[in-house]
Design an enzyme around this catalytic site. Structure first.
Site, PDB file in Angstrom:
ATOM      1  N   ARG B 297       0.843  -1.352   0.041  1.00 40.98           N
ATOM      2  CA  ARG B 297       0.155   0.034  -0.088  1.00 40.98           C
ATOM      3  C   ARG B 297       0.877   0.958   0.159  1.00 40.98           C
ATOM      4  NH1 ARG B 297      -5.101  -2.306   3.540  1.00 40.98           N
ATOM      5  NH2 ARG B 297      -6.086  -3.204   1.656  1.00 40.98           N
ATOM      6  N   TYR B 434      -6.060  -1.105  -7.199  1.00 41.51           N
ATOM      7  CA  TYR B 434      -5.780  -2.466  -6.775  1.00 41.51           C
ATOM      8  C   TYR B 434      -5.257  -2.208  -5.237  1.00 41.51           C
ATOM      9  CZ  TYR B 434      -1.310  -1.624  -9.216  1.00 41.51           C
ATOM     10  OH  TYR B 434      -0.149  -1.161  -9.826  1.00 41.51           O
ATOM     11  N   GLU B 435      -4.657  -3.413  -4.795  1.00 42.36           N
ATOM     12  CA  GLU B 435      -4.285  -3.559  -3.203  1.00 42.36           C
ATOM     13  C   GLU B 435      -5.470  -2.759  -2.201  1.00 42.36           C
ATOM     14  OE1 GLU B 435      -1.754  -5.196  -2.994  1.00 42.36           O
ATOM     15  OE2 GLU B 435      -1.148  -5.076  -4.993  1.00 42.36           O
ATOM     16  N   GLY B 436      -6.758  -2.989  -2.504  1.00 42.68           N
ATOM     17  CA  GLY B 436      -7.716  -2.462  -1.878  1.00 42.68           C
ATOM     18  C   GLY B 436      -8.269  -1.085  -2.284  1.00 42.68           C
TER      19      GLY B 436
END
Lengths: 579, 579
Positions: B297, B434-436
């Protein structure tokens, strides 16, 4: 692939309930025989069918294959020909054309709704009939009777198409420095030489002829933008019978590879002693072209709204269908539709509230243009003129944001091509750039539309809205009154500043005015519910969305107010090496 | 093609003047032998060279050709192999790795700066070393000694790469409902079966082996996210000598066609009785994976900043070079560089002010991670944890906006592929997803990072900033104090609300906190100027940019405050058919 169904219910609500245009049409001698509410609905339903059936299912293909240039010829996606044929056979390309030359003579408010649908279906495709319609507007207003009789019927019928050739490699926003020349010859025509870039629909295989409207300079041209003239340059010179004859000296050098609208052929055009005909007065070409530009600028707004509407419909369907996470569900192995999540609702409602206000706004501007035309109403003309840069800039900015937000609702699926959401983002992005960048629109709004008459037209409009709110103080009127008052104070402050300060604040100022006027649009929506024939099925929907606008969107205007109240002088302290 | 030169001056200013990390490094027993200011500069200069020479000139090619899947094998753009070889040969892939297993042991603050440069050069390429570094972090923390000794040295050296396999077609943000299973077998390993999608670097030709970290469920798994375990699944099972041996049951079914980052192979991976090894405790896989996710993140923030920096440099060069219109020039046939126009300055300064604050912010978060690691400092760990969703969401939102704005500076040229600006927009867009997704980040921030401890960590941080401002009240401190006070009141108000209200406000709240903290970053920049060794050459530049931030950007927070003060209850009045 992303789907789309024309929002006929909201379109009719705007036409007939919010702005009551059917009543207006019936009062106009030029319109009362042509159109009434039922005709309008039938027209809209037919347009919707063409969009939904002949364009929407193939827009992904059009993106993939795009326009192709080979041996000086441009080939468009196969289905474009079929859809274009449907448009011409149904008379759609003549919808807003002058009946004297074979047009259907429909009001702008109606054709703008068809524009929105076409843009939802495929922005790239919409440019082919769109540019032609714009060129016809310029010709109708500025060409002589012979030229009108020769060109307009074939352009209205869609047999021929049109372009606008302004930009050169070194001259985009600044047309005054263009180099294309026009040399007078004995027969009263001109020979044009030069190179134009970014020419939408500059070459393609949809029509048997292409009529280029070209800006160029006469030998005795004054310097800068006051030395530009407008010329009509056909791809094929009409022969004695008016049919395409000799090939003219205009050719396509290359087409651009772009971020999106791949189905649109964006051409580099070379004019090599191409025969052209002067349209309007010498050196007055920019004014003539602005007739077309203003028309196009409204269409840009439709591009923003059209893409945003399609984006919304798809994000909504996905949010109802896709299950992730739990809001009320207790079983950890089960998931609920993501529309239950507050943040997904926020994204959807942001789009919805802006789209619906945008549609009301577009209808408003179009109806002002109609009143200017049919009633010769100068106040309406001035207001349409005032609001045009908002329709172009704010509606396309919002359209882009809406598509990005809708893409976000899809999560990772929004980023892959399969779902069609990323194409909407790529396609709509151009609308913020072409036909005068949104920065140019903001400068036009601040300097030419507001400051030039010391705020007269805008302040009179705000004053009239205040009176309307006082007479009919439904919910939310007070919130709107507060923002109008703040906007008035801020406007007067800006009017007292110099050109440089006004320019520095132009973009945020345009956005602020837009948010306040969208508030007025929601007021108009609410007011229409009370007397509506069409509203019964969505009274709550509209009421809630209005509240959402007033409580969760309009307050953003406080941020713009705060920025605009601050000094902008710091921007000019930066020397070149400070950047 | 767009160009890029690593902003080494600003990077060093942040490391050594703003945060004085060289002094910190010298105080740490684990770091003092490894790194000092001069080593760091040399490392950064070398990284810059690789980026500038081996990636930047070819990023357009990488976009055009992309990753290609044929016969189950993925081929990457040719120059990726050369650049990757340079990275491995120079030890770059081990930069932040643990020295016990062959890593260079450099602090995160340094490796994050290298990340930013790599992302400027080519986000798609940066994912290959990036994912590996993230996987190593998870392994280092959760794997047993045997696995660490077997895998880490080869992953640090870049000989093998890593992935994270979380998402399934029906399980993205909601991992708890995933279906991939892991069946224990006699030798203590597991057989994994299932299908994963959106697996970045899932298959490629850069390395001789790929180590997949896979989330799956054991037969006795509790329901939901508490029943997920983490497994290591090598593409080739290491043989007795630790070299790639037998092919494992994992294969690539297809790769996605995406909006951008085309050089990144985004794979659908099938696990068919693939042999895997449990990492960490059974059913605790999500916690293990979050070690990696948090690392990733932060890297997302670098993607936003990296793309924005490259976009800025190109927009600036274009604005200095491109001549359109006149500001001071009187000759109507001459045009001036567009950087003279107020609105172009506005666009450039918006990007510049956010980028530089972003770099200071990224360095701050990285230095907190370093302090958490080397000093075992729990306050630093908590703060890094608090700020991670901001680094992910706000920095990527700003990165996207910056690229869109920079594209706008180019006008029509920004929309054609040739200039490379549209690629930056397409590439960086994924970082918000992406990545949450950024919506998930906002919920994480509001609910888990702020509300869960009743605002304790955030309010303590704000309180400490206020003390710092009081002790050293340089210009702009008062403006910042005002916004901090407003933020405190608002935070306390939100803490008193229920989960639903907090969720509805999460996104705007994260953005508000970010704007205030970016104000603190500008304060830190200004404060550093007074005692800086590196600042003499840009004291005015920084001072002006800080003023620009406080007068033309931070006031936007008023809009967020106003929205957040309004009721959000309307959002839940919408029934499904109201949308």
């Amino acid at each position: 692939m992303s789907h789309y169904q024309a929002p006929l219910k909201d379109i009719c609500f705007n036409l007939f309930d919010v702005w009551q245009l059917d009543k207006y049409w019936q009062q106009q001698s030029q319109l009362q025989e042509l159109i009434e509410a039922d005709t309008a609905k039938a027209i809209l339903e037919e347009a919707a069918k063409i969009c939904e059936q002949q364009l929407v299912p193939f827009s992904g293909e059009a993106d993939k294959h795009g326009a192709q240039l080979k041996d000086g010829k441009v080939t468009l996606p196969q289905h474009y020909k079929i859809a274009y044929q449907s448009l011409t056979e149904g008379g759609w390309t003549s919808l807003s054309g002058d009946p004297q030359y074979g047009g259907m003579g429909m009001p702008k408010a109606l054709s703008m709704m068809v524009d929105e649908m076409l843009c939802s279906a495929d922005i790239a495709f919409s440019l082919y009939p769109g540019l032609t319609a714009g060129a016809c507007v310029a010709l109708l207003q500025h060409a002589d009777a012979t030229a009108k009789a020769l060109y307009l019927p074939k352009m209205y019928s869609g047999e021929w198409s049109g372009t606008m050739c302004l930009t050169e490699a070194h001259a985009g926003s600044d047309l005054g420095i263009m180099r294309t020349t026009a040399k007078p010859v004995d027969d009263g025509s001109y020979l044009l030489s030069g190179s134009k870039i970014f020419i939408t629909a500059g070459e393609h295989d949809l029509t048997s002829n292409i009529i280029h409207l070209v800006l160029a300079k006469l030998p005795d041209a004054p310097a800068g933008s006051r030395g530009i003239s407008l010329f009509l340059v056909p791809k094929y010179l009409p022969d004695a019978s008016g049919e395409p004859g000799e090939r003219n000296g205009v050719s396509v050098g290359s087409i651009e590879h772009k971020m999106g609208i791949n189905g649109s052929a964006t051409c580099v055009l070379s004019f090599d002693d191409a025969k052209g005909y002067l349209i309007g007065e010498p050196h007055r070409g920019l004014a003539c072209m602005f007739t077309m530009m203003n028309y196009e600028r409204l269409s840009m707004g439709s591009q923003g709204l059209g893409a945003a509407e399609r984006a919304y419909q798809n994000a909504l369907a996905y949010a109802k269908d896709r299950t992730q996470g739990r809001v009320t569900e207790k079983d950890a192995n089960k998931a609920e539709p993501i529309i239950g999540h507050a943040d997904v609702r926020r994204m959807l409602l942001n789009i919805k509230a802006m789209n619906e206000a945008g549609r009301t706004f577009a209808t408003w501007v179009a109806s002002l243009l109609d009143k200017a035309k049919y009633d010769n109403c100068s106040v309406s003309a001035q207001r349409a003129n005032l609001l045009t840069p908002i329709a172009k800039a704010f509606m396309t900015d919002q359209g882009f944001d809406a598509c990005v937000t809708a893409q976000q609702v899809f999560g990772g699926h929004g980023y892959v091509k399969e779902w069609g959401m990323e194409q909407l983002v790529r396609d709509v992005r151009i609308a913020q750039i072409y036909e005068g960048t949104n920065g140019i629109q903001a400068a036009d709004f601040m300097l030419r539309k507001v400051a030039a008459d010391n705020g007269g037209i805008l302040l009179a409009l705000l004053s009239e809205i205040k009176t309307e709110l006082a007479v009919r103080p439904i919910d939310t009127a007070n919130t709107l009154l507060y923002y109008i008052a703040e906007l008035e104070v801020l406007t007067k402050g800006l009017l007292a500043q110099d050109l440089r300060v006004q320019s520095a604040n132009a973009c945020d100022y345009l956005t602020l005015v837009s948010y306040v006027l969208y508030g007025y649009m929601w007021y108009k929506n609410l007011a229409a519910l009370q007397s509506s024939l069409h509203a019964e099925c969505f009274i709550e929907e509209k009421q809630y969305t209005a509240v959402y606008y007033f409580e969760r969107i309009l307050p953003k205007a406080e941020g713009l107010l705060a920025v605009l109240r601050c000094d902008s002088a710091i921007m000019d302290k930066f020397a070149l090496d400070h950047f």
